[in-house]
Design an enzyme around this catalytic site. Structure first.
Site, PDB file in Angstrom:
ATOM      1  N   HIS A 131       0.956  -1.208   0.109  1.00  0.00           N
ATOM      2  CA  HIS A 131       0.027   0.032  -0.194  1.00  0.00           C
ATOM      3  C   HIS A 131       0.919   1.338  -0.093  1.00  0.00           C
ATOM      4  CE1 HIS A 131       0.408  -0.262   4.593  1.00  0.00           C
ATOM      5  NE2 HIS A 131       0.120   1.041   4.291  1.00  0.00           N
ATOM      6  N   ASP A 161       0.252  -7.477   1.409  1.00  0.00           N
ATOM      7  CA  ASP A 161       0.632  -6.216   1.593  1.00  0.00           C
ATOM      8  C   ASP A 161       1.984  -6.028   1.527  1.00  0.00           C
ATOM      9  OD1 ASP A 161       0.193  -3.445   1.796  1.00  0.00           O
ATOM     10  OD2 ASP A 161       0.176  -3.599   4.017  1.00  0.00           O
ATOM     11  N   GLY A 253       3.435   6.223   8.233  1.00  0.00           N
ATOM     12  CA  GLY A 253       4.774   6.694   7.902  1.00  0.00           C
ATOM     13  C   GLY A 253       5.612   5.489   8.373  1.00  0.00           C
ATOM     14  N   SER A 255       4.612   2.547   7.997  1.00  0.00           N
ATOM     15  CA  SER A 255       4.227   1.365   7.095  1.00  0.00           C
ATOM     16  C   SER A 255       5.596   0.960   6.142  1.00  0.00           C
ATOM     17  CB  SER A 255       3.104   1.730   6.220  1.00  0.00           C
ATOM     18  OG  SER A 255       1.858   1.824   6.854  1.00  0.00           O
TER      19      SER A 255
END
Length: 514
Positions: A131, A161, A253, A255
């Site tokens: 993502h 993901d 952030g 992530s």
């Protein structure tokens, strides 16, 4: 003296050639290795100082110093044509989970967002979340020492993901891969990343749970549907969730950043938070590194994930399932249907069986099975234990590929839903005539002749007169072509390519949920 000098020169040249040849051979051998094997070779040749796990008063200085240089800041640019009219960052798929209301994106302006990534090979391979880079037109990677590189996507998959990107550089600092199977609840961990627009940030906490399934990936995609016994609709979620849960502070952030143990070993890729406000509220979730290793190796070798499937749909044990089927088992997975021609059917597993163990380990919930199988490829074997009529039996299953896991009814459902998608768009189309095609320099196309009130096209500002040449990668020339192409819509996103005027083209994604 001349003879000695010539001999010395020959020895130097010969040594250089030998070293150069060894390096070329070493590089050739490394190219065929997994990332874990490459790291083992690297650390065997560059042992460095062993970082000891903290005891007594926690001291994470060594681990933080070792890890931080290998965690990078990822800055992405997303053009309006790729925005699909959703929210303002690649984190939109998580905004409902975060508790942040979605806002309509401004038209025509490129958007920027950021996340984190972890260098796992000194020649520029970086793992991050799907993502973070999913809609990116440009990806910039910034190291802690301010070096900046443009990155390309090697592979990505929303079901996990995860994404693998690469920069053109060598000798980069990297984070040592750990073993997430050895992680213990209560163990100290560090989260390293670039949250809330800040520079490299380290936070500490503990592992508060393992194998967490929070439903965030499944909600972000269009589920597969098929019909089992009695023609009842069953939802097949192809996403795999088996998160490590931590109370180390994680924010937007973070992530794609690193979750490491006290020895500075990478045990997870930070992915999401549970929060009513969109900022830290106590729990973060990371993808286990042992699952990540397999996924990124697939990306490097094939460009996509090669998944092996058992070929069953199942329900987790709870009070309702036990009551409905009259069973007493507290753990395991109740097999509600078996895919015809799939691996489970070939091994003799039937509807009504209860899957109790995988490779001898008790199955408490779906993550226990899904994560283990997700680490394997088609053709790999897995040992399952199932219960039937109160008796357990072991069976070895040879996993099959994605095509074997599909059924005819899935294709029928996809075709049937194309009409629904067509109606949701809220538009009428007429074939582009020969003159229009010639003027625009195109070989296919339909013209948007009308935009209906309340439809998706109206909501996202698609105007009458736009000539659409492709939908979901398929050329369209009439209404039937449009509906047929809509049948291949994936994850509730319709991909459209159009030509507003000669010499130009636009590509944009239209979400069916907004």
């Amino acid at each position: 003296m001349k003879k000695i000098g010539a001999t010395l020169l020959a020895a130097i040249v010969g040594g250089a050639v030998a070293v150069g040849g060894f390096k070329l051979l070493e590089k050739k051998q490394m190219d065929g290795m997994t990332f874990e094997e490459r790291q083992k070779v690297y650390y065997a040749n560059n042992p460095g100082e062993e970082i000891m796990s903290s005891t007594g008063n926690p001291d994470f200085t060594q681990a933080a110093a070792a890890v931080s240089p290998g965690v990078v800041h990822i800055q992405v640019t997303v053009s309006s044509r790729n925005s699909g009219g959703g929210g303002g960052s690649p984190f939109d798929m998580f905004e409902e989970f975060f508790g942040v209301p979605q806002q309509r994106r401004g038209q025509g302006r490129p958007m920027t967002a950021s996340g984190s990534g972890v260098i796992i090979s000194p020649d520029g391979y970086i793992v991050t979340n799907n993502h973070v880079v999913e809609e990116a037109d440009k990806i910039e990677v910034v190291l802690t020492d301010k070096r900046s590189y443009e990155a390309k996507v090697i592979g990505r998959d929303p079901n996990f993901d995860l994404a693998l990107i690469k920069v053109n550089a060598t000798g980069l600092p990297m984070v040592k891969l750990g073993n997430s199977d050895n992680v213990q609840i209560g163990e100290w961990v560090l989260a390293v990343g670039y949250p809330l627009g800040l520079q490299s940030t380290v936070t500490a906490g503990i592992i508060s749970a393992k194998g967490r399934q929070i439903g965030i990936l499944g909600e972000s995609q269009q589920p597969q549907r098929r019909y089992g016994q009695g023609q009842q609709e069953q939802i097949i979620n192809t996403a795999v969730e088996s998160f490590l849960q931590t109370d180390a502070v994680i924010n937007k952030g973070n992530s794609g950043g690193a979750l490491v143990n006290a020895r500075g070993e990478l045990i997870g890729i930070n992915s999401a938070i549970a929060s009513p406000t969109g900022t830290y509220a106590g729990y973060g979730f990371a993808i286990p590194i042992n699952l990540t290793k397999k996924i990124v190796d697939d990306f490097k070798e094939f460009g996509s994930v090669k998944r092996g499937y058992i070929g069953v749909t199942f329900s987790e044990m709870n009070a309702d399932v036990r009551k409905q089927y009259g069973i007493d088992d507290l753990n395991g997975l109740y097999v509600s249907d078996v895919v015809k021609g799939g691996a489970a059917e070939a091994a003799g597993i039937k509807s009504g069986d209860i899957l109790t163990k995988v490779e001898g380990k008790t199955i408490y919930g779906s993550p226990d099975l899904q994560e283990h199988v997700a680490r394997l490829r088609p053709g790999d074997k897995v040992k399952l234990t199932y219960k039937r009529d109160g008796k357990e039996k072991d069976v070895t299953i040879t996993l099959k590929g994605e095509e074997a896991n599909k059924s005819k009814s899935q294709d029928e459902e996809s075709s049937a839903s194309a009409t629904e998608i067509f109606n949701k768009l809220g538009a009428s189309f007429v074939p582009a005539n020969a003159q229009v095609k010639k003027e625009l320099g195109i070989n296919s196309g339909v013209v948007v002749s009308q935009v209906h009130s309340g439809g998706i096209f109206e909501y996202f500002g698609v105007e009458r007169g736009l000539v659409i040449t492709h939908i979901n990668g398929k050329a369209v020339n009439n209404v039937d072509d449009v509906e047929s192409a809509l049948g291949s819509t994936q994850r509730n996103i319709v991909r459209i390519k159009g030509v507003p005027e000669r010499g130009s083209s636009v590509e944009f994604n239209v979400p069916l949920k907004y």
